[in-house]
Scaffold this motif. Structure first.
Motif, PDB file in Angstrom:
ATOM      1  N   GLU A 110      12.230  46.656   9.759  1.00 45.77           N
ATOM      2  CA  GLU A 110      12.422  47.447   8.612  1.00 45.77           C
ATOM      3  C   GLU A 110      13.857  46.926   8.103  1.00 45.77           C
ATOM      4  OE1 GLU A 110      11.079  49.760   6.444  1.00 45.77           O
ATOM      5  OE2 GLU A 110       9.060  49.251   7.460  1.00 45.77           O
ATOM      6  N   ARG A 111      13.823  46.709   6.724  1.00 47.31           N
ATOM      7  CA  ARG A 111      15.314  46.486   6.073  1.00 47.31           C
ATOM      8  C   ARG A 111      15.308  47.212   4.837  1.00 47.31           C
ATOM      9  NH1 ARG A 111      15.599  44.731  10.168  1.00 47.31           N
ATOM     10  NH2 ARG A 111      16.021  42.622  11.207  1.00 47.31           N
ATOM     11  N   VAL A 119      15.931  43.705  -1.482  1.00 48.53           N
ATOM     12  CA  VAL A 119      15.843  42.801  -0.364  1.00 48.53           C
ATOM     13  C   VAL A 119      14.344  42.297  -0.159  1.00 48.53           C
ATOM     14  CG1 VAL A 119      15.165  43.181   2.280  1.00 48.53           C
ATOM     15  CG2 VAL A 119      17.061  44.707   0.974  1.00 48.53           C
ATOM     16  N   ASP A 121      11.431  40.198   1.724  1.00 46.62           N
ATOM     17  CA  ASP A 121      11.015  40.203   3.152  1.00 46.62           C
ATOM     18  C   ASP A 121       9.993  39.004   3.135  1.00 46.62           C
ATOM     19  OD1 ASP A 121       8.696  40.562   1.645  1.00 46.62           O
ATOM     20  OD2 ASP A 121       8.216  42.493   2.555  1.00 46.62           O
ATOM     21  N   ASP A 157      16.733  38.227   5.383  1.00 43.18           N
ATOM     22  CA  ASP A 157      16.913  37.907   6.693  1.00 43.18           C
ATOM     23  C   ASP A 157      15.943  36.512   6.921  1.00 43.18           C
ATOM     24  OD1 ASP A 157      18.548  40.177   7.254  1.00 43.18           O
ATOM     25  OD2 ASP A 157      17.040  41.338   7.686  1.00 43.18           O
ATOM     26  N   THR A 196      21.441  37.332   8.204  1.00 44.21           N
ATOM     27  CA  THR A 196      21.411  38.012   6.929  1.00 44.21           C
ATOM     28  C   THR A 196      22.063  37.220   5.815  1.00 44.21           C
ATOM     29  OG1 THR A 196      21.133  40.114   7.961  1.00 44.21           O
ATOM     30  CG2 THR A 196      22.036  40.022   5.715  1.00 44.21           C
TER      31      THR A 196
END
Length: 217
Positions: A110-111, A119, A121, A157, A196
């Motif tokens: 999870e971010r 964000v 993914d 990320d 990141t």
């Protein structure tokens, strides 16, 4: 000439997963990130079905060629991401005993965006369509989405086992912010470090659709 690509096969970028494209997107995600998400969602068939069932179609940018999804970039914004499914969904699909440890693994992935942040993914592109600039088209459109929502930056990320993805991100203005070493995850999820990266969002990104090849909305 046999095998030549026609004009109708040229990738076109649009926002959202087209209706009926859920299983295709789930398959692309599993192909790209299966090693990382398999411990939480295995077996593969069940994992792909879980992803397809719980997609938030409006939290993505997709690339289509001849009407077929050949690339996708998901993102999290305003509390929702492309890949969904909550605690009850996981326990319903896998049962209480097997579902609880899977929830722990999913939590590791999870971010949560900070204020003014979108964000990403990950990007997944069909192997047969790589090398055609689809990843770049998707990144430009994600930046335009961020600008349209008033975000100041895009965050993502990238794992240490995906140098090609990191090189792509760097070409598009992402810079490394910090690297977290995760050696305990190498045997389980296949990577030992996560970097990141940030990319600032400017007003010009709102006009990225002028050159991205996106369909009119």
């Amino acid at each position: 000439m046999s095998g030549a690509r026609g004009a109708d096969d040229r990738p076109v970028v649009r926002r959202g997963v087209p209706e009926g494209g859920e299983e295709r997107v789930a398959a692309l995600y599993w192909e790209a990130f299966g090693r990382k998400i398999a411990p939480a969602l295995n077996p593969p068939g069940k994992g792909r079905a879980f992803i397809a069932t719980h997609l938030h179609r409006d939290r993505s940018v997709t690339a289509l060629a001849a009407g077929r999804v050949v690339g996708v970039a998901g993102y999290r914004l305003d509390g929702r991401a492309l890949t969904g499914g909550g605690v009850k969904d996981v326990l319903s699909a896998y049962g209480s005993c097997r579902g609880l440890p899977r929830l722990v693994l999913l939590a590791l992935l999870e971010r949560t965006p900070a204020a003014g942040e979108l964000v990403m993914d990950g990007i997944a592109v069909d192997a047969a369509h790589r090398g055609r600039g689809i990843g770049s088209l998707l990144l430009r459109e994600v930046a335009a989405v961020a600008a349209d929502h008033g975000c100041r930056r895009v965050r993502l990320d990238v794992v240490d086992t995906n140098p090609r993805a990191r090189a792509l991100y760097e070409r598009h203005g992402f810079t490394a912010h910090r690297t977290e070493r995760t050696p305990w995850l190498r045997g389980l999820m296949g990577f030992g470090a996560v970097t990141t990266m940030h990319r600032p969002v400017t007003d010009t990104h709102a006009d990225a659709d002028a050159t991205s090849g996106r369909e009119a909305r």
